[in-house]
Scaffold this motif. Structure first.
Motif, PDB file in Angstrom:
ATOM      1  N   PRO A 185      -3.455  11.425 -20.946  1.00 54.81           N
ATOM      2  CA  PRO A 185      -3.011  10.093 -21.393  1.00 54.81           C
ATOM      3  C   PRO A 185      -1.703  10.448 -22.202  1.00 54.81           C
ATOM      4  CG  PRO A 185      -5.233   9.896 -21.746  1.00 54.81           C
ATOM      5  CD  PRO A 185      -5.071  11.527 -21.418  1.00 54.81           C
ATOM      6  N   ALA A 186      -1.459  11.240 -23.030  1.00 54.50           N
ATOM      7  CA  ALA A 186      -0.497  11.578 -23.896  1.00 54.50           C
ATOM      8  C   ALA A 186       0.915  11.741 -22.818  1.00 54.50           C
ATOM      9  CB  ALA A 186      -0.514  12.810 -24.716  1.00 54.50           C
ATOM     10  N   ASN A 187       0.696  11.902 -21.638  1.00 49.22           N
ATOM     11  CA  ASN A 187       1.831  12.116 -20.898  1.00 49.22           C
ATOM     12  C   ASN A 187       2.814  10.516 -20.803  1.00 49.22           C
ATOM     13  OD1 ASN A 187       1.127  14.722 -20.160  1.00 49.22           O
ATOM     14  ND2 ASN A 187       0.418  14.149 -18.019  1.00 49.22           N
ATOM     15  N   ILE A 188       2.036   9.596 -20.953  1.00 48.72           N
ATOM     16  CA  ILE A 188       2.570   8.540 -20.982  1.00 48.72           C
ATOM     17  C   ILE A 188       3.644   8.294 -21.974  1.00 48.72           C
ATOM     18  CG2 ILE A 188       2.225   5.817 -21.203  1.00 48.72           C
ATOM     19  CD1 ILE A 188      -0.455   6.224 -20.079  1.00 48.72           C
ATOM     20  N   GLN A 189       3.656   8.980 -23.097  1.00 46.59           N
ATOM     21  CA  GLN A 189       4.526   8.948 -24.206  1.00 46.59           C
ATOM     22  C   GLN A 189       5.988   9.691 -23.682  1.00 46.59           C
ATOM     23  OE1 GLN A 189       4.003   6.906 -26.519  1.00 46.59           O
ATOM     24  NE2 GLN A 189       1.721   6.478 -25.585  1.00 46.59           N
ATOM     25  N   ARG A 190       5.527  10.452 -22.588  1.00 47.39           N
ATOM     26  CA  ARG A 190       6.847  11.364 -22.202  1.00 47.39           C
ATOM     27  C   ARG A 190       7.550  10.349 -21.036  1.00 47.39           C
ATOM     28  NH1 ARG A 190       2.816  15.217 -22.485  1.00 47.39           N
ATOM     29  NH2 ARG A 190       2.833  16.615 -24.578  1.00 47.39           N
ATOM     30  N   SER A 191       6.949   9.346 -20.484  1.00 47.43           N
ATOM     31  CA  SER A 191       7.302   8.645 -19.220  1.00 47.43           C
ATOM     32  C   SER A 191       7.096   9.400 -18.248  1.00 47.43           C
ATOM     33  CB  SER A 191       8.594   8.374 -19.737  1.00 47.43           C
ATOM     34  OG  SER A 191       9.088   7.254 -18.687  1.00 47.43           O
ATOM     35  N   VAL A 192       5.930   9.999 -18.403  1.00 46.58           N
ATOM     36  CA  VAL A 192       5.241  11.251 -17.191  1.00 46.58           C
ATOM     37  C   VAL A 192       4.049  10.562 -16.581  1.00 46.58           C
ATOM     38  CG1 VAL A 192       4.382  13.343 -16.596  1.00 46.58           C
ATOM     39  CG2 VAL A 192       6.433  12.926 -17.878  1.00 46.58           C
ATOM     40  N   PRO A 193       3.701  10.443 -15.495  1.00 44.67           N
ATOM     41  CA  PRO A 193       2.308   9.748 -15.113  1.00 44.67           C
ATOM     42  C   PRO A 193       1.315  10.549 -15.673  1.00 44.67           C
ATOM     43  CG  PRO A 193       3.874   9.923 -12.889  1.00 44.67           C
ATOM     44  CD  PRO A 193       4.591  10.639 -14.309  1.00 44.67           C
ATOM     45  N   ARG A 194       0.295  10.052 -16.064  1.00 43.51           N
ATOM     46  CA  ARG A 194      -0.898  10.445 -16.666  1.00 43.51           C
ATOM     47  C   ARG A 194      -1.680  11.348 -15.931  1.00 43.51           C
ATOM     48  NH1 ARG A 194      -6.059   8.806 -15.565  1.00 43.51           N
ATOM     49  NH2 ARG A 194      -5.253   7.088 -14.293  1.00 43.51           N
ATOM     50  N   ALA A 195      -1.819  11.068 -14.424  1.00 44.58           N
ATOM     51  CA  ALA A 195      -2.628  12.018 -13.528  1.00 44.58           C
ATOM     52  C   ALA A 195      -1.903  12.724 -12.999  1.00 44.58           C
ATOM     53  CB  ALA A 195      -3.558  10.966 -12.983  1.00 44.58           C
ATOM     54  N   SER A 196      -2.292  14.084 -12.608  1.00 44.25           N
ATOM     55  CA  SER A 196      -1.767  15.228 -11.395  1.00 44.25           C
ATOM     56  C   SER A 196      -3.082  15.719 -10.869  1.00 44.25           C
ATOM     57  CB  SER A 196      -0.857  16.061 -12.412  1.00 44.25           C
ATOM     58  OG  SER A 196      -1.658  16.848 -13.163  1.00 44.25           O
ATOM     59  N   ALA A 197      -2.608  15.871  -9.572  1.00 44.41           N
ATOM     60  CA  ALA A 197      -3.939  16.396  -8.834  1.00 44.41           C
ATOM     61  C   ALA A 197      -3.606  17.221  -7.539  1.00 44.41           C
ATOM     62  CB  ALA A 197      -4.998  15.161  -8.340  1.00 44.41           C
TER      63      ALA A 197
END
Length: 335
Positions: free
Chosen positions: A80-92
Protein backbone atom coordinates in the motif's frame (compact mmCIF):
# COMPACT_ATOMS: atom_id res chain seq x y z
CA UNK A 1 5.65 -28.94 -25.56
CA UNK A 2 8.72 -26.83 -24.83
CA UNK A 3 7.43 -23.53 -26.12
CA UNK A 4 7.46 -20.78 -23.54
CA UNK A 5 5.96 -17.33 -24.08
CA UNK A 6 5.89 -14.09 -22.11
CA UNK A 7 2.91 -11.75 -22.24
CA UNK A 8 3.62 -8.17 -21.17
CA UNK A 9 1.27 -6.01 -19.14
CA UNK A 10 0.82 -3.69 -22.12
CA UNK A 11 -0.31 -6.62 -24.26
CA UNK A 12 -2.59 -7.92 -21.54
CA UNK A 13 -4.14 -4.47 -21.18
CA UNK A 14 -4.81 -4.29 -24.93
CA UNK A 15 -6.42 -7.74 -25.01
CA UNK A 16 -8.54 -6.99 -21.95
CA UNK A 17 -9.55 -3.60 -23.34
CA UNK A 18 -11.16 -5.19 -26.39
CA UNK A 19 -12.59 -8.21 -24.55
CA UNK A 20 -14.17 -7.06 -21.29
CA UNK A 21 -17.64 -8.37 -22.01
CA UNK A 22 -16.24 -11.78 -22.97
CA UNK A 23 -14.13 -11.84 -19.82
CA UNK A 24 -17.25 -11.45 -17.67
CA UNK A 25 -18.65 -14.50 -19.45
CA UNK A 26 -15.38 -16.36 -18.81
CA UNK A 27 -15.59 -15.54 -15.12
CA UNK A 28 -19.21 -16.70 -14.99
CA UNK A 29 -18.26 -20.00 -16.61
CA UNK A 30 -15.36 -20.40 -14.18
CA UNK A 31 -17.57 -19.90 -11.12
CA UNK A 32 -19.94 -22.58 -12.43
CA UNK A 33 -17.05 -24.96 -13.19
CA UNK A 34 -15.73 -24.40 -9.66
CA UNK A 35 -19.22 -24.98 -8.29
CA UNK A 36 -19.29 -28.39 -10.03
CA UNK A 37 -16.07 -29.34 -8.23
CA UNK A 38 -14.01 -29.47 -11.43
CA UNK A 39 -11.23 -27.37 -9.97
CA UNK A 40 -8.60 -27.33 -7.26
CA UNK A 41 -8.24 -24.05 -5.40
CA UNK A 42 -6.03 -24.35 -2.29
CA UNK A 43 -5.89 -21.64 0.33
CA UNK A 44 -3.84 -18.63 -0.61
CA UNK A 45 -0.46 -18.34 1.08
CA UNK A 46 0.41 -14.94 2.56
CA UNK A 47 4.05 -13.93 2.84
CA UNK A 48 4.22 -11.11 5.40
CA UNK A 49 7.06 -8.95 6.67
CA UNK A 50 7.75 -7.99 10.32
CA UNK A 51 8.76 -4.43 9.48
CA UNK A 52 5.98 -3.91 6.88
CA UNK A 53 2.79 -5.17 8.51
CA UNK A 54 0.54 -3.67 5.84
CA UNK A 55 2.43 -5.32 2.97
CA UNK A 56 2.23 -8.88 1.68
CA UNK A 57 2.95 -11.13 -1.26
CA UNK A 58 0.33 -13.77 -1.93
CA UNK A 59 0.64 -17.10 -3.75
CA UNK A 60 -2.55 -18.40 -5.37
CA UNK A 61 -2.05 -21.88 -6.91
CA UNK A 62 -4.98 -23.48 -8.70
CA UNK A 63 -6.21 -25.96 -11.28
CA UNK A 64 -9.19 -25.29 -13.52
CA UNK A 65 -10.83 -28.16 -15.39
CA UNK A 66 -13.73 -28.05 -17.77
CA UNK A 67 -12.75 -26.76 -21.20
CA UNK A 68 -9.60 -25.12 -19.77
CA UNK A 69 -7.62 -27.97 -18.20
CA UNK A 70 -4.87 -25.67 -17.01
CA UNK A 71 -2.90 -25.27 -13.80
CA UNK A 72 -0.87 -22.35 -12.56
CA UNK A 73 -0.04 -19.86 -9.86
CA UNK A 74 -0.39 -16.13 -9.39
CA UNK A 75 2.26 -14.38 -7.29
CA UNK A 76 0.87 -10.97 -6.36
CA UNK A 77 2.42 -8.31 -4.15
CA UNK A 78 0.35 -5.73 -2.29
CA UNK A 79 2.39 -2.82 -0.95
CA UNK A 80 0.00 0.00 0.00
CA UNK A 81 2.87 2.46 0.58
CA UNK A 82 3.38 2.46 -3.19
CA UNK A 83 0.41 4.77 -3.42
CA UNK A 84 2.41 7.53 -1.75
CA UNK A 85 4.87 7.25 -4.66
CA UNK A 86 1.99 7.43 -7.15
CA UNK A 87 2.77 3.82 -8.07
CA UNK A 88 0.09 1.10 -8.19
CA UNK A 89 -0.27 -0.85 -4.96
CA UNK A 90 -0.26 -4.29 -6.64
CA UNK A 91 2.19 -6.03 -8.96
CA UNK A 92 1.92 -9.62 -10.10
CA UNK A 93 3.01 -12.42 -12.41
CA UNK A 94 1.04 -15.49 -13.49
CA UNK A 95 2.53 -18.82 -14.57
CA UNK A 96 0.42 -21.22 -16.62
CA UNK A 97 1.21 -24.95 -16.63
CA UNK A 98 0.21 -27.61 -19.12
CA UNK A 99 -2.00 -30.12 -17.27
CA UNK A 100 -0.74 -33.15 -19.22
CA UNK A 101 2.98 -32.63 -18.65
CA UNK A 102 3.17 -30.04 -15.88
CA UNK A 103 5.50 -27.92 -17.98
CA UNK A 104 4.93 -24.16 -17.72
CA UNK A 105 4.13 -22.65 -21.09
CA UNK A 106 3.53 -18.97 -20.32
CA UNK A 107 4.40 -16.17 -17.93
CA UNK A 108 2.09 -13.17 -17.92
CA UNK A 109 2.31 -9.81 -16.22
CA UNK A 110 -0.72 -10.33 -14.03
CA UNK A 111 -1.63 -7.04 -12.36
CA UNK A 112 -3.83 -6.36 -15.39
CA UNK A 113 -5.27 -9.89 -15.28
CA UNK A 114 -5.90 -9.71 -11.54
CA UNK A 115 -7.67 -6.37 -11.88
CA UNK A 116 -9.73 -7.67 -14.81
CA UNK A 117 -10.92 -10.81 -13.07
CA UNK A 118 -11.75 -8.76 -9.96
CA UNK A 119 -13.72 -6.25 -12.00
CA UNK A 120 -15.47 -8.97 -13.99
CA UNK A 121 -16.46 -10.73 -10.78
CA UNK A 122 -17.91 -7.50 -9.37
CA UNK A 123 -19.91 -6.70 -12.50
CA UNK A 124 -21.13 -10.31 -12.79
CA UNK A 125 -22.44 -10.12 -9.22
CA UNK A 126 -24.17 -6.82 -9.94
CA UNK A 127 -25.81 -8.32 -13.02
CA UNK A 128 -26.93 -11.36 -11.06
CA UNK A 129 -28.78 -9.10 -8.63
CA UNK A 130 -29.89 -6.52 -11.22
CA UNK A 131 -30.98 -8.08 -14.48
CA UNK A 132 -31.86 -4.61 -15.79
CA UNK A 133 -28.17 -3.60 -15.71
CA UNK A 134 -29.00 -0.17 -14.38
CA UNK A 135 -28.17 2.04 -11.41
CA UNK A 136 -29.43 5.47 -10.54
CA UNK A 137 -26.27 6.36 -8.63
CA UNK A 138 -23.18 4.18 -8.41
CA UNK A 139 -20.77 5.12 -5.62
CA UNK A 140 -17.12 4.08 -5.70
CA UNK A 141 -15.19 4.30 -2.43
CA UNK A 142 -11.47 4.09 -3.17
CA UNK A 143 -10.35 5.72 -6.42
CA UNK A 144 -7.59 3.40 -7.55
CA UNK A 145 -6.76 0.92 -10.30
CA UNK A 146 -9.40 -1.61 -9.24
CA UNK A 147 -12.14 1.03 -9.15
CA UNK A 148 -11.15 2.24 -12.62
CA UNK A 149 -11.27 -1.30 -13.99
CA UNK A 150 -14.66 -2.00 -12.43
CA UNK A 151 -16.14 1.10 -14.01
CA UNK A 152 -14.63 0.19 -17.38
CA UNK A 153 -16.30 -3.21 -17.16
CA UNK A 154 -19.65 -1.68 -16.22
CA UNK A 155 -19.47 0.56 -19.27
CA UNK A 156 -18.46 -2.25 -21.63
CA UNK A 157 -21.35 -4.37 -20.35
CA UNK A 158 -23.74 -1.57 -21.36
CA UNK A 159 -24.92 -0.66 -17.88
CA UNK A 160 -27.20 2.35 -17.69
CA UNK A 161 -25.79 4.49 -14.88
CA UNK A 162 -27.27 7.94 -14.35
CA UNK A 163 -24.39 9.20 -12.21
CA UNK A 164 -21.12 7.93 -10.77
CA UNK A 165 -20.02 9.26 -7.37
CA UNK A 166 -16.38 8.94 -6.36
CA UNK A 167 -15.03 9.13 -2.81
CA UNK A 168 -11.43 8.78 -1.70
CA UNK A 169 -9.52 9.89 1.39
CA UNK A 170 -7.21 11.76 -0.96
CA UNK A 171 -9.29 14.26 -2.97
CA UNK A 172 -6.72 14.21 -5.78
CA UNK A 173 -7.44 10.57 -6.55
CA UNK A 174 -11.19 11.15 -6.42
CA UNK A 175 -10.81 14.03 -8.86
CA UNK A 176 -8.62 11.97 -11.21
CA UNK A 177 -11.06 9.07 -11.38
CA UNK A 178 -14.01 11.45 -11.75
CA UNK A 179 -12.29 13.12 -14.71
CA UNK A 180 -11.59 9.72 -16.26
CA UNK A 181 -15.21 8.62 -15.90
CA UNK A 182 -16.66 11.82 -17.34
CA UNK A 183 -14.01 12.13 -20.04
CA UNK A 184 -12.82 8.72 -21.25
CA UNK A 185 -15.87 6.69 -20.22
CA UNK A 186 -18.41 9.37 -21.08
CA UNK A 187 -20.55 9.03 -17.96
CA UNK A 188 -21.88 11.68 -15.59
CA UNK A 189 -19.59 11.78 -12.54
CA UNK A 190 -18.79 13.92 -9.54
CA UNK A 191 -16.62 13.68 -6.47
CA UNK A 192 -18.31 12.88 -3.16
CA UNK A 193 -16.30 14.36 -0.25
CA UNK A 194 -18.95 13.33 2.30
CA UNK A 195 -18.73 9.54 2.27
CA UNK A 196 -21.78 8.82 4.43
CA UNK A 197 -23.98 11.21 2.48
CA UNK A 198 -22.86 9.59 -0.76
CA UNK A 199 -23.68 6.12 0.58
CA UNK A 200 -27.18 7.31 1.42
CA UNK A 201 -27.62 8.63 -2.14
CA UNK A 202 -26.39 5.50 -3.96
CA UNK A 203 -28.25 2.34 -4.88
CA UNK A 204 -25.02 0.53 -5.82
CA UNK A 205 -21.85 0.87 -3.71
CA UNK A 206 -18.41 -0.40 -4.76
CA UNK A 207 -15.78 -0.71 -2.02
CA UNK A 208 -12.30 -0.71 -3.57
CA UNK A 209 -10.01 0.58 -0.84
CA UNK A 210 -6.77 -0.59 0.77
CA UNK A 211 -8.33 -0.64 4.25
CA UNK A 212 -6.86 -3.23 6.60
CA UNK A 213 -9.74 -3.09 9.08
CA UNK A 214 -13.39 -1.96 9.10
CA UNK A 215 -14.18 1.74 8.84
CA UNK A 216 -17.87 1.31 8.00
CA UNK A 217 -19.25 0.22 11.35
CA UNK A 218 -22.36 2.24 12.10
CA UNK A 219 -25.55 0.12 12.09
CA UNK A 220 -27.85 1.25 9.31
CA UNK A 221 -24.99 2.47 7.11
CA UNK A 222 -26.51 0.61 4.17
CA UNK A 223 -30.20 0.69 3.29
CA UNK A 224 -32.53 -2.24 2.58
CA UNK A 225 -32.19 -3.29 -1.04
CA UNK A 226 -28.88 -1.49 -1.50
CA UNK A 227 -26.26 -3.59 -3.29
CA UNK A 228 -22.72 -3.42 -1.88
CA UNK A 229 -19.80 -4.92 -3.80
CA UNK A 230 -17.31 -5.54 -0.99
CA UNK A 231 -14.33 -5.94 -3.29
CA UNK A 232 -11.66 -4.81 -0.82
CA UNK A 233 -13.14 -7.20 1.75
CA UNK A 234 -12.21 -5.45 5.01
CA UNK A 235 -14.18 -2.19 5.03
CA UNK A 236 -17.36 -3.41 6.75
CA UNK A 237 -17.87 -4.09 10.45
CA UNK A 238 -19.27 -7.42 11.73
CA UNK A 239 -22.57 -5.92 12.92
CA UNK A 240 -23.40 -4.63 9.44
CA UNK A 241 -22.46 -8.00 7.94
CA UNK A 242 -24.74 -9.79 10.37
CA UNK A 243 -27.69 -7.53 9.52
CA UNK A 244 -27.34 -7.98 5.74
CA UNK A 245 -27.75 -10.67 3.11
CA UNK A 246 -24.27 -12.01 2.36
CA UNK A 247 -23.23 -13.70 -0.86
CA UNK A 248 -19.62 -14.92 -1.19
CA UNK A 249 -17.63 -16.36 -4.06
CA UNK A 250 -16.37 -19.29 -1.96
CA UNK A 251 -17.42 -19.59 1.67
CA UNK A 252 -14.38 -21.37 3.12
CA UNK A 253 -11.92 -19.13 1.30
CA UNK A 254 -13.70 -15.92 2.24
CA UNK A 255 -13.89 -16.81 5.91
CA UNK A 256 -10.14 -16.39 6.38
CA UNK A 257 -7.57 -13.59 6.69
CA UNK A 258 -9.84 -11.30 8.77
CA UNK A 259 -12.15 -10.36 5.95
CA UNK A 260 -15.39 -8.69 7.05
CA UNK A 261 -17.33 -12.00 6.90
CA UNK A 262 -14.50 -13.71 8.78
CA UNK A 263 -14.61 -11.05 11.52
CA UNK A 264 -18.35 -11.61 11.78
CA UNK A 265 -17.86 -15.35 12.15
CA UNK A 266 -15.25 -14.79 14.85
CA UNK A 267 -17.46 -12.33 16.74
CA UNK A 268 -20.76 -14.23 16.57
CA UNK A 269 -19.46 -17.79 16.48
CA UNK A 270 -21.53 -18.96 13.50
CA UNK A 271 -22.05 -18.61 9.75
CA UNK A 272 -25.80 -18.14 9.78
CA UNK A 273 -25.45 -14.68 8.20
CA UNK A 274 -24.16 -16.25 4.94
CA UNK A 275 -26.88 -16.76 2.36
CA UNK A 276 -24.89 -18.62 -0.29
CA UNK A 277 -22.41 -18.24 -3.10
CA UNK A 278 -22.60 -16.37 -6.36
CA UNK A 279 -22.90 -19.71 -8.16
CA UNK A 280 -25.92 -20.49 -5.95
CA UNK A 281 -27.51 -17.26 -7.11
CA UNK A 282 -26.68 -17.84 -10.78
CA UNK A 283 -28.12 -21.36 -10.69
CA UNK A 284 -31.22 -20.16 -8.82
CA UNK A 285 -30.59 -22.31 -5.74
CA UNK A 286 -30.67 -19.29 -3.44
CA UNK A 287 -32.40 -15.93 -3.49
CA UNK A 288 -32.39 -12.76 -1.42
CA UNK A 289 -35.12 -10.23 -0.73
CA UNK A 290 -34.91 -6.44 -0.60
CA UNK A 291 -35.63 -6.00 3.10
CA UNK A 292 -31.90 -5.83 3.94
CA UNK A 293 -28.72 -4.65 2.23
CA UNK A 294 -27.13 -7.22 -0.08
CA UNK A 295 -23.35 -7.58 0.27
CA UNK A 296 -21.21 -9.50 -2.20
CA UNK A 297 -17.77 -10.40 -0.80
CA UNK A 298 -15.40 -12.11 -3.27
CA UNK A 299 -12.17 -13.43 -1.79
CA UNK A 300 -10.73 -13.74 -5.29
CA UNK A 301 -10.15 -17.30 -6.46
CA UNK A 302 -7.01 -18.45 -8.21
CA UNK A 303 -9.13 -20.28 -10.79
CA UNK A 304 -10.37 -16.89 -12.02
CA UNK A 305 -6.80 -15.80 -12.69
CA UNK A 306 -6.22 -19.00 -14.65
CA UNK A 307 -9.34 -18.48 -16.77
CA UNK A 308 -8.63 -14.85 -17.58
CA UNK A 309 -4.90 -15.49 -17.95
CA UNK A 310 -5.47 -18.36 -20.37
CA UNK A 311 -7.92 -16.20 -22.34
CA UNK A 312 -5.38 -13.38 -22.60
CA UNK A 313 -2.57 -15.78 -23.50
CA UNK A 314 -4.46 -17.45 -26.35
CA UNK A 315 -5.69 -14.11 -27.71
CA UNK A 316 -2.17 -12.65 -27.61
CA UNK A 317 -0.68 -15.78 -29.17
CA UNK A 318 -3.20 -15.70 -32.00
CA UNK A 319 -2.41 -12.05 -32.68
CA UNK A 320 1.35 -12.69 -32.44
CA UNK A 321 1.68 -10.35 -29.45
CA UNK A 322 3.63 -12.75 -27.20
CA UNK A 323 7.40 -12.98 -26.80
CA UNK A 324 8.79 -16.47 -27.33
CA UNK A 325 11.73 -17.39 -25.09
CA UNK A 326 13.92 -19.72 -27.11
CA UNK A 327 15.81 -22.33 -25.10
CA UNK A 328 13.94 -21.54 -21.89
CA UNK A 329 14.16 -25.18 -20.80
CA UNK A 330 17.76 -26.31 -20.37
CA UNK A 331 17.09 -30.00 -20.98
CA UNK A 332 14.39 -31.36 -23.24
CA UNK A 333 15.43 -35.04 -23.30
CA UNK A 334 16.42 -37.35 -20.45
CA UNK A 335 19.50 -38.70 -22.26
Amino acid sequence: MFDFHVVSGETARRVIGRSRSRIVDEVRDTYLTHDLGDSVNPNSYFLRFPDKPDSRIIALPAYLGGRHSVAGIKWIASFPANIQRSVPRASAVLLLNDYETGYPFACLEAAQISAARTAASAVLAAETFSAARSARRLLVIGAGVIARNILEFFVDRDWQIDEVLVHDQDPRYAESLTAYVSGTLGREARTAPDRDKAIAEADLVVLATTAAEPHLTRPGTFAPGQLVLNISLRDIGPEIIADSYNILDDIDHCLTANTSPHLAEQKFGHRDFINGTLADMIRGRRRVLRDRPVIFSPFGLGVLDLAVGAFVYHAALEDKETTAIEGFFGETTRW
